[in-house]
Design a protein around this motif. Sequence first.
Motif, PDB file in Angstrom:
ATOM      1  N   TYR A  17      -7.379   6.767 -13.367  1.00  0.00           N
ATOM      2  CA  TYR A  17      -6.618   5.629 -13.874  1.00  0.00           C
ATOM      3  C   TYR A  17      -5.132   5.959 -13.787  1.00  0.00           C
ATOM      4  O   TYR A  17      -4.742   7.134 -13.682  1.00  0.00           O
ATOM      5  CB  TYR A  17      -7.025   5.289 -15.315  1.00  0.00           C
ATOM      6  CG  TYR A  17      -6.781   6.404 -16.314  1.00  0.00           C
ATOM      7  CD1 TYR A  17      -5.562   6.532 -16.979  1.00  0.00           C
ATOM      8  CD2 TYR A  17      -7.783   7.335 -16.595  1.00  0.00           C
ATOM      9  CE1 TYR A  17      -5.349   7.554 -17.891  1.00  0.00           C
ATOM     10  CE2 TYR A  17      -7.582   8.354 -17.501  1.00  0.00           C
ATOM     11  CZ  TYR A  17      -6.357   8.462 -18.153  1.00  0.00           C
ATOM     12  OH  TYR A  17      -6.143   9.480 -19.047  1.00  0.00           O
ATOM     13  N   ALA A  18      -4.313   4.926 -13.808  1.00  0.00           N
ATOM     14  CA  ALA A  18      -2.872   5.118 -13.662  1.00  0.00           C
ATOM     15  C   ALA A  18      -2.206   5.277 -15.027  1.00  0.00           C
ATOM     16  O   ALA A  18      -2.462   4.496 -15.950  1.00  0.00           O
ATOM     17  CB  ALA A  18      -2.259   3.932 -12.927  1.00  0.00           C
ATOM     18  N   VAL A  77      -3.783   9.986  -3.613  1.00  0.00           N
ATOM     19  CA  VAL A  77      -4.391   8.739  -4.091  1.00  0.00           C
ATOM     20  C   VAL A  77      -3.765   7.545  -3.391  1.00  0.00           C
ATOM     21  O   VAL A  77      -2.542   7.371  -3.417  1.00  0.00           O
ATOM     22  CB  VAL A  77      -4.219   8.599  -5.613  1.00  0.00           C
ATOM     23  CG1 VAL A  77      -4.781   7.250  -6.089  1.00  0.00           C
ATOM     24  CG2 VAL A  77      -4.904   9.754  -6.335  1.00  0.00           C
ATOM     25  N   GLN A  78      -4.591   6.751  -2.772  1.00  0.00           N
ATOM     26  CA  GLN A  78      -4.123   5.487  -2.179  1.00  0.00           C
ATOM     27  C   GLN A  78      -4.178   4.391  -3.230  1.00  0.00           C
ATOM     28  O   GLN A  78      -5.189   4.231  -3.920  1.00  0.00           O
ATOM     29  CB  GLN A  78      -4.994   5.129  -0.973  1.00  0.00           C
ATOM     30  CG  GLN A  78      -4.919   6.106   0.174  1.00  0.00           C
ATOM     31  CD  GLN A  78      -5.701   5.645   1.394  1.00  0.00           C
ATOM     32  OE1 GLN A  78      -6.400   4.632   1.352  1.00  0.00           O
ATOM     33  NE2 GLN A  78      -5.591   6.409   2.480  1.00  0.00           N
ATOM     34  N   PHE A  79      -3.087   3.622  -3.337  1.00  0.00           N
ATOM     35  CA  PHE A  79      -3.029   2.554  -4.320  1.00  0.00           C
ATOM     36  C   PHE A  79      -2.101   1.465  -3.807  1.00  0.00           C
ATOM     37  O   PHE A  79      -1.491   1.599  -2.749  1.00  0.00           O
ATOM     38  CB  PHE A  79      -2.540   3.083  -5.694  1.00  0.00           C
ATOM     39  CG  PHE A  79      -1.091   3.511  -5.695  1.00  0.00           C
ATOM     40  CD1 PHE A  79      -0.112   2.690  -6.256  1.00  0.00           C
ATOM     41  CD2 PHE A  79      -0.695   4.734  -5.152  1.00  0.00           C
ATOM     42  CE1 PHE A  79       1.212   3.095  -6.287  1.00  0.00           C
ATOM     43  CE2 PHE A  79       0.635   5.137  -5.184  1.00  0.00           C
ATOM     44  CZ  PHE A  79       1.602   4.313  -5.742  1.00  0.00           C
ATOM     45  N   GLN A  80      -1.994   0.404  -4.556  1.00  0.00           N
ATOM     46  CA  GLN A  80      -1.079  -0.692  -4.227  1.00  0.00           C
ATOM     47  C   GLN A  80      -0.117  -0.905  -5.390  1.00  0.00           C
ATOM     48  O   GLN A  80      -0.518  -0.801  -6.555  1.00  0.00           O
ATOM     49  CB  GLN A  80      -1.844  -1.979  -3.933  1.00  0.00           C
ATOM     50  CG  GLN A  80      -2.682  -1.912  -2.661  1.00  0.00           C
ATOM     51  CD  GLN A  80      -3.393  -3.224  -2.371  1.00  0.00           C
ATOM     52  OE1 GLN A  80      -3.941  -3.859  -3.257  1.00  0.00           O
ATOM     53  NE2 GLN A  80      -3.357  -3.636  -1.109  1.00  0.00           N
ATOM     54  N   PRO A 106       0.839  -1.218   0.000  1.00  0.00           N
ATOM     55  CA  PRO A 106       0.000   0.000   0.000  1.00  0.00           C
ATOM     56  C   PRO A 106       0.868   1.259   0.000  1.00  0.00           C
ATOM     57  O   PRO A 106       1.821   1.371   0.784  1.00  0.00           O
ATOM     58  CB  PRO A 106      -0.816  -0.132   1.283  1.00  0.00           C
ATOM     59  CG  PRO A 106      -0.031  -1.057   2.157  1.00  0.00           C
ATOM     60  CD  PRO A 106       0.730  -1.980   1.256  1.00  0.00           C
ATOM     61  N   ALA A 126     -12.687   3.362  -9.029  1.00  0.00           N
ATOM     62  CA  ALA A 126     -11.941   4.591  -8.750  1.00  0.00           C
ATOM     63  C   ALA A 126     -12.197   5.613  -9.861  1.00  0.00           C
ATOM     64  O   ALA A 126     -12.348   5.247 -11.027  1.00  0.00           O
ATOM     65  CB  ALA A 126     -10.447   4.292  -8.652  1.00  0.00           C
ATOM     66  N   PHE A 165      -1.932   9.634 -11.586  1.00  0.00           N
ATOM     67  CA  PHE A 165      -3.329   9.221 -11.575  1.00  0.00           C
ATOM     68  C   PHE A 165      -4.153  10.306 -12.255  1.00  0.00           C
ATOM     69  O   PHE A 165      -4.210  11.447 -11.795  1.00  0.00           O
ATOM     70  CB  PHE A 165      -3.795   8.961 -10.143  1.00  0.00           C
ATOM     71  CG  PHE A 165      -3.166   7.725  -9.565  1.00  0.00           C
ATOM     72  CD1 PHE A 165      -3.719   6.473  -9.785  1.00  0.00           C
ATOM     73  CD2 PHE A 165      -1.990   7.810  -8.831  1.00  0.00           C
ATOM     74  CE1 PHE A 165      -3.132   5.326  -9.275  1.00  0.00           C
ATOM     75  CE2 PHE A 165      -1.389   6.670  -8.312  1.00  0.00           C
ATOM     76  CZ  PHE A 165      -1.967   5.427  -8.534  1.00  0.00           C
ATOM     77  N   VAL A 220       0.172  -1.669 -10.864  1.00  0.00           N
ATOM     78  CA  VAL A 220      -0.518  -0.667 -10.053  1.00  0.00           C
ATOM     79  C   VAL A 220      -1.949  -1.138  -9.872  1.00  0.00           C
ATOM     80  O   VAL A 220      -2.659  -1.410 -10.854  1.00  0.00           O
ATOM     81  CB  VAL A 220      -0.493   0.715 -10.727  1.00  0.00           C
ATOM     82  CG1 VAL A 220      -1.313   1.716  -9.927  1.00  0.00           C
ATOM     83  CG2 VAL A 220       0.946   1.198 -10.880  1.00  0.00           C
ATOM     84  N   LEU A 221      -2.394  -1.263  -8.627  1.00  0.00           N
ATOM     85  CA  LEU A 221      -3.734  -1.752  -8.334  1.00  0.00           C
ATOM     86  C   LEU A 221      -4.543  -0.665  -7.646  1.00  0.00           C
ATOM     87  O   LEU A 221      -4.105  -0.103  -6.627  1.00  0.00           O
ATOM     88  CB  LEU A 221      -3.671  -2.991  -7.441  1.00  0.00           C
ATOM     89  CG  LEU A 221      -2.969  -4.216  -8.044  1.00  0.00           C
ATOM     90  CD1 LEU A 221      -1.495  -4.249  -7.617  1.00  0.00           C
ATOM     91  CD2 LEU A 221      -3.642  -5.495  -7.606  1.00  0.00           C
ATOM     92  N   ILE A 222      -5.712  -0.359  -8.220  1.00  0.00           N
ATOM     93  CA  ILE A 222      -6.657   0.582  -7.632  1.00  0.00           C
ATOM     94  C   ILE A 222      -8.055  -0.030  -7.770  1.00  0.00           C
ATOM     95  O   ILE A 222      -8.269  -0.916  -8.609  1.00  0.00           O
ATOM     96  CB  ILE A 222      -6.614   1.966  -8.321  1.00  0.00           C
ATOM     97  CG1 ILE A 222      -6.818   1.827  -9.834  1.00  0.00           C
ATOM     98  CG2 ILE A 222      -5.307   2.685  -8.025  1.00  0.00           C
ATOM     99  CD1 ILE A 222      -6.878   3.153 -10.566  1.00  0.00           C
TER     100      ILE A 222
END
Length: 206
Positions: free
Chosen positions: A166-167, A197-200, A134, A163, A180, A157-159
């Motif tokens: 987009y990345a 933006v929170q993402f993984q 994260p 959302a 983003f 990149v995972l969202i």
Amino acid sequence: GVLSARGNIRADLIKELERTAITLSRLEETPGVDPDRLHPLLDECQQLADNLKSVHSLPGAEIKNDELLSSVMQRASIPGGACGFDLPAYQHWLLKPAEERRAQLNAWLGTLDHLRQGNALVLRMLRESANPIPLVAPAGVYQRTPDRSTQAQLIRVLIPADAPYYAEISGSKYFFTIRFMQQTRSQDRPVQSSEDVQFQLSSCSL
């Protein structure tokens, strides 16, 4: 068809499968590795590499030599080239029963099965090789220098699917940047999100 006709695609995939098989073999003696999960993957890598080696023609050669497909490809770039008056054979094929056309499509795609299966296996193992971490992109942008000790082969990149952004990923071997972007309407130019933006992020490597 054009990409599959390049002989180096099959050769590169064989090398990647063999490299992956060697990597998996080295894990056999590693404590904590489940042999019941490892051995099927190892066998699959070796089997797919052998299958690709056993094919003497280029992948998709049957598609390239198919008269109907060749005529469609020759006319596809011409405005109206695929119309009935220009390609009556194609229009005749379109009028055949759906089951017959579906069987023909499966037969064409089947000539690429070895490439598809090999690529799918390599990508699946690569994607599953790292756990997502994260992170936060302040004002919609995140930049990092890759860790050279791990030599990541793939960045994921995972969202959330819902959302509002987009990345957009760019970079080189020295750094990568994730922006983003938001686009409320298709007519509008995309803009970078102003939110944190929170993402993984997964840095995948085999």
